[in-house]
Structure formats: C-alpha cells, structure tokens
Design a protein around this motif. Structure first.
Motif, PDB file in Angstrom:
ATOM      1  N   ALA A 138       1.710  -4.597  -0.854  1.00 54.16           N
ATOM      2  CA  ALA A 138       2.387  -3.295  -0.765  1.00 54.16           C
ATOM      3  C   ALA A 138       1.447  -2.259  -0.147  1.00 54.16           C
ATOM      4  O   ALA A 138       1.867  -1.438   0.683  1.00 54.16           O
ATOM      5  CB  ALA A 138       2.844  -2.850  -2.148  1.00 54.16           C
ATOM      6  N   ASN A 139       0.184  -2.308  -0.521  1.00 54.42           N
ATOM      7  CA  ASN A 139      -0.799  -1.403   0.071  1.00 54.42           C
ATOM      8  C   ASN A 139      -0.933  -1.662   1.565  1.00 54.42           C
ATOM      9  O   ASN A 139      -1.035  -0.733   2.362  1.00 54.42           O
ATOM     10  CB  ASN A 139      -2.146  -1.578  -0.643  1.00 54.42           C
ATOM     11  CG  ASN A 139      -3.138  -0.500  -0.270  1.00 54.42           C
ATOM     12  OD1 ASN A 139      -2.760   0.614   0.083  1.00 54.42           O
ATOM     13  ND2 ASN A 139      -4.407  -0.830  -0.350  1.00 54.42           N
ATOM     14  N   PHE A 165      -0.158   0.813   4.733  1.00 60.53           N
ATOM     15  CA  PHE A 165      -1.105   1.012   5.832  1.00 60.53           C
ATOM     16  C   PHE A 165      -0.403   0.830   7.177  1.00 60.53           C
ATOM     17  O   PHE A 165      -0.553   1.646   8.095  1.00 60.53           O
ATOM     18  CB  PHE A 165      -2.271   0.024   5.684  1.00 60.53           C
ATOM     19  CG  PHE A 165      -3.136  -0.084   6.898  1.00 60.53           C
ATOM     20  CD1 PHE A 165      -4.065   0.896   7.195  1.00 60.53           C
ATOM     21  CD2 PHE A 165      -3.023  -1.173   7.746  1.00 60.53           C
ATOM     22  CE1 PHE A 165      -4.864   0.801   8.323  1.00 60.53           C
ATOM     23  CE2 PHE A 165      -3.818  -1.285   8.868  1.00 60.53           C
ATOM     24  CZ  PHE A 165      -4.742  -0.286   9.152  1.00 60.53           C
ATOM     25  N   LEU A 166       0.377  -0.218   7.293  1.00 55.65           N
ATOM     26  CA  LEU A 166       1.082  -0.476   8.543  1.00 55.65           C
ATOM     27  C   LEU A 166       2.113   0.615   8.845  1.00 55.65           C
ATOM     28  O   LEU A 166       2.339   0.963  10.008  1.00 55.65           O
ATOM     29  CB  LEU A 166       1.734  -1.854   8.514  1.00 55.65           C
ATOM     30  CG  LEU A 166       0.737  -3.016   8.478  1.00 55.65           C
ATOM     31  CD1 LEU A 166       1.471  -4.330   8.279  1.00 55.65           C
ATOM     32  CD2 LEU A 166      -0.108  -3.058   9.729  1.00 55.65           C
ATOM     33  N   ALA A 167       2.732   1.176   7.824  1.00 56.49           N
ATOM     34  CA  ALA A 167       3.669   2.278   8.037  1.00 56.49           C
ATOM     35  C   ALA A 167       2.938   3.505   8.586  1.00 56.49           C
ATOM     36  O   ALA A 167       3.454   4.203   9.472  1.00 56.49           O
ATOM     37  CB  ALA A 167       4.384   2.617   6.739  1.00 56.49           C
ATOM     38  N   TRP A 168       1.743   3.764   8.088  1.00 54.99           N
ATOM     39  CA  TRP A 168       0.953   4.884   8.613  1.00 54.99           C
ATOM     40  C   TRP A 168       0.583   4.621  10.071  1.00 54.99           C
ATOM     41  O   TRP A 168       0.615   5.532  10.907  1.00 54.99           O
ATOM     42  CB  TRP A 168      -0.322   5.089   7.788  1.00 54.99           C
ATOM     43  CG  TRP A 168      -0.075   5.766   6.488  1.00 54.99           C
ATOM     44  CD1 TRP A 168       0.085   5.173   5.275  1.00 54.99           C
ATOM     45  CD2 TRP A 168       0.047   7.179   6.250  1.00 54.99           C
ATOM     46  NE1 TRP A 168       0.300   6.127   4.311  1.00 54.99           N
ATOM     47  CE2 TRP A 168       0.275   7.359   4.883  1.00 54.99           C
ATOM     48  CE3 TRP A 168      -0.015   8.280   7.080  1.00 54.99           C
ATOM     49  CZ2 TRP A 168       0.434   8.610   4.321  1.00 54.99           C
ATOM     50  CZ3 TRP A 168       0.143   9.531   6.519  1.00 54.99           C
ATOM     51  CH2 TRP A 168       0.375   9.684   5.156  1.00 54.99           C
ATOM     52  N   LEU A 183      -4.755  10.074  12.325  1.00 54.61           N
ATOM     53  CA  LEU A 183      -3.921   9.364  11.351  1.00 54.61           C
ATOM     54  C   LEU A 183      -4.258   7.880  11.310  1.00 54.61           C
ATOM     55  O   LEU A 183      -4.260   7.273  10.240  1.00 54.61           O
ATOM     56  CB  LEU A 183      -2.447   9.578  11.686  1.00 54.61           C
ATOM     57  CG  LEU A 183      -1.447   9.144  10.636  1.00 54.61           C
ATOM     58  CD1 LEU A 183      -1.705   9.861   9.317  1.00 54.61           C
ATOM     59  CD2 LEU A 183      -0.044   9.425  11.126  1.00 54.61           C
ATOM     60  N   GLY A 184      -4.569   7.304  12.477  1.00 48.57           N
ATOM     61  CA  GLY A 184      -4.972   5.898  12.506  1.00 48.57           C
ATOM     62  C   GLY A 184      -6.231   5.663  11.679  1.00 48.57           C
ATOM     63  O   GLY A 184      -6.313   4.716  10.897  1.00 48.57           O
ATOM     64  N   GLY A 185      -7.217   6.531  11.839  1.00 51.91           N
ATOM     65  CA  GLY A 185      -8.451   6.406  11.054  1.00 51.91           C
ATOM     66  C   GLY A 185      -8.220   6.699   9.583  1.00 51.91           C
ATOM     67  O   GLY A 185      -8.722   6.000   8.697  1.00 51.91           O
ATOM     68  N   LEU A 186      -7.426   7.722   9.318  1.00 57.22           N
ATOM     69  CA  LEU A 186      -7.150   8.099   7.931  1.00 57.22           C
ATOM     70  C   LEU A 186      -6.388   6.999   7.204  1.00 57.22           C
ATOM     71  O   LEU A 186      -6.593   6.801   5.996  1.00 57.22           O
ATOM     72  CB  LEU A 186      -6.358   9.399   7.903  1.00 57.22           C
ATOM     73  CG  LEU A 186      -6.034   9.963   6.537  1.00 57.22           C
ATOM     74  CD1 LEU A 186      -7.318  10.357   5.822  1.00 57.22           C
ATOM     75  CD2 LEU A 186      -5.103  11.149   6.662  1.00 57.22           C
ATOM     76  N   SER A 187      -5.545   6.282   7.907  1.00 55.76           N
ATOM     77  CA  SER A 187      -4.776   5.219   7.250  1.00 55.76           C
ATOM     78  C   SER A 187      -5.712   4.125   6.726  1.00 55.76           C
ATOM     79  O   SER A 187      -5.477   3.584   5.642  1.00 55.76           O
ATOM     80  CB  SER A 187      -3.733   4.636   8.205  1.00 55.76           C
ATOM     81  OG  SER A 187      -4.357   4.021   9.301  1.00 55.76           O
ATOM     82  N   TYR A 188      -6.771   3.813   7.469  1.00 59.28           N
ATOM     83  CA  TYR A 188      -7.723   2.817   6.970  1.00 59.28           C
ATOM     84  C   TYR A 188      -8.461   3.343   5.739  1.00 59.28           C
ATOM     85  O   TYR A 188      -8.615   2.620   4.746  1.00 59.28           O
ATOM     86  CB  TYR A 188      -8.737   2.419   8.042  1.00 59.28           C
ATOM     87  CG  TYR A 188      -9.810   1.520   7.479  1.00 59.28           C
ATOM     88  CD1 TYR A 188      -9.536   0.190   7.205  1.00 59.28           C
ATOM     89  CD2 TYR A 188     -11.076   2.020   7.158  1.00 59.28           C
ATOM     90  CE1 TYR A 188     -10.494  -0.632   6.641  1.00 59.28           C
ATOM     91  CE2 TYR A 188     -12.039   1.208   6.591  1.00 59.28           C
ATOM     92  CZ  TYR A 188     -11.750  -0.122   6.337  1.00 59.28           C
ATOM     93  OH  TYR A 188     -12.693  -0.920   5.773  1.00 59.28           O
ATOM     94  N   VAL A 189      -8.887   4.595   5.803  1.00 59.39           N
ATOM     95  CA  VAL A 189      -9.608   5.189   4.666  1.00 59.39           C
ATOM     96  C   VAL A 189      -8.727   5.171   3.420  1.00 59.39           C
ATOM     97  O   VAL A 189      -9.178   4.840   2.318  1.00 59.39           O
ATOM     98  CB  VAL A 189     -10.069   6.624   5.010  1.00 59.39           C
ATOM     99  CG1 VAL A 189     -10.609   7.341   3.794  1.00 59.39           C
ATOM    100  CG2 VAL A 189     -11.088   6.586   6.139  1.00 59.39           C
ATOM    101  N   ARG A 190      -7.451   5.519   3.600  1.00 59.47           N
ATOM    102  CA  ARG A 190      -6.514   5.544   2.470  1.00 59.47           C
ATOM    103  C   ARG A 190      -6.290   4.124   1.921  1.00 59.47           C
ATOM    104  O   ARG A 190      -6.271   3.920   0.712  1.00 59.47           O
ATOM    105  CB  ARG A 190      -5.201   6.161   2.950  1.00 59.47           C
ATOM    106  CG  ARG A 190      -4.183   6.346   1.884  1.00 59.47           C
ATOM    107  CD  ARG A 190      -2.934   6.984   2.500  1.00 59.47           C
ATOM    108  NE  ARG A 190      -1.793   6.756   1.690  1.00 59.47           N
ATOM    109  CZ  ARG A 190      -1.286   7.651   0.861  1.00 59.47           C
ATOM    110  NH1 ARG A 190      -1.810   8.835   0.780  1.00 59.47           N
ATOM    111  NH2 ARG A 190      -0.238   7.358   0.133  1.00 59.47           N
TER     112      ARG A 190
END
Length: 117
Positions: free
Chosen positions: A20-21, A25-28, A69-76
C-alpha cells in the motif's frame, strides 16, 4: 545493490502495508508526471492565452513542482517504511496541503489567462 541500513532495523511490516505504501508512492509519481505533462502542454500549445512570459513562467513552475514532488515522494515512502518497521505512527507530511495550494494557484492563473487572453 546493497540495501540501505534502515531496512535491517525494526521488524518487517506486513506485506499488505508495504505494498500500500508503494502504491501511494506510485500515485505521487503519477501526479508529478501529470504536472510535468501540464507544463509541457502549456509551453507548446498555449499560444493564444495570456502573455507568453506568464505561460513560460507557469510551465517552468509546473516542471519544478513536478521534480520536487518526485523527490518528495521517495522521502515520504522511506519515512513511512521506517515508521512501519518501528511500529510508530506514520509521519505527517506538508506535501498534501502544499500540492493542493499549487494546484489551486495554477488553475486560477490559467483561468484568468484564458479569460483575459
């Protein structure tokens, strides 16, 4: 490829939560790609709306937000994985209200440009 050190900490979370996580990530990432596509479309095809400088600024802004947003999605994703491994609550992210504000601002700017152009 060596695993990062945090992957050996805590306990492995339930696969359902890990997947789910990963879907989140893929949705972001999809959202980032949509923003980038919107910027490219504005730059290439918005020749009749608003001043060209404003169109270029908006297109570049969308591309910058997409990259961030691409970078932030990995951090999240990473922060959520670490929290799940240690049984802690998922961390709060400022990304959701910021992304909503960017979408609102971008849409309002484009609407004004269409009305005035």
């Amino acid at each position: 490829m060596a695993q990062p050190r945090w992957r050996s900490e805590g306990e492995d979370p339930d696969y359902r939560f890990t997947l789910a996580n990963e879907r989140t990530f893929l949705a972001w990432i999809r959202t980032a790609l949509a923003l980038l596509a919107g910027g490219v479309l504005l730059f290439e095809f918005a020749s009749t709306i608003g001043p060209r400088v404003l169109v270029v600024v908006l297109a570049v802004g969308l591309a910058v937000v997409a990259a961030a947003l691409g970078g932030l999605s990995y951090v999240r994703w990473r922060a959520n994985e670490i929290a799940m491994r240690h049984g802690r609550a998922l961390p709060y992210s400022i990304a959701v209200p910021v992304l909503a504000a960017v979408a609102l601002l971008g849409a309002a700017t484009i609407a004004v440009m269409i009305l005035l152009g």
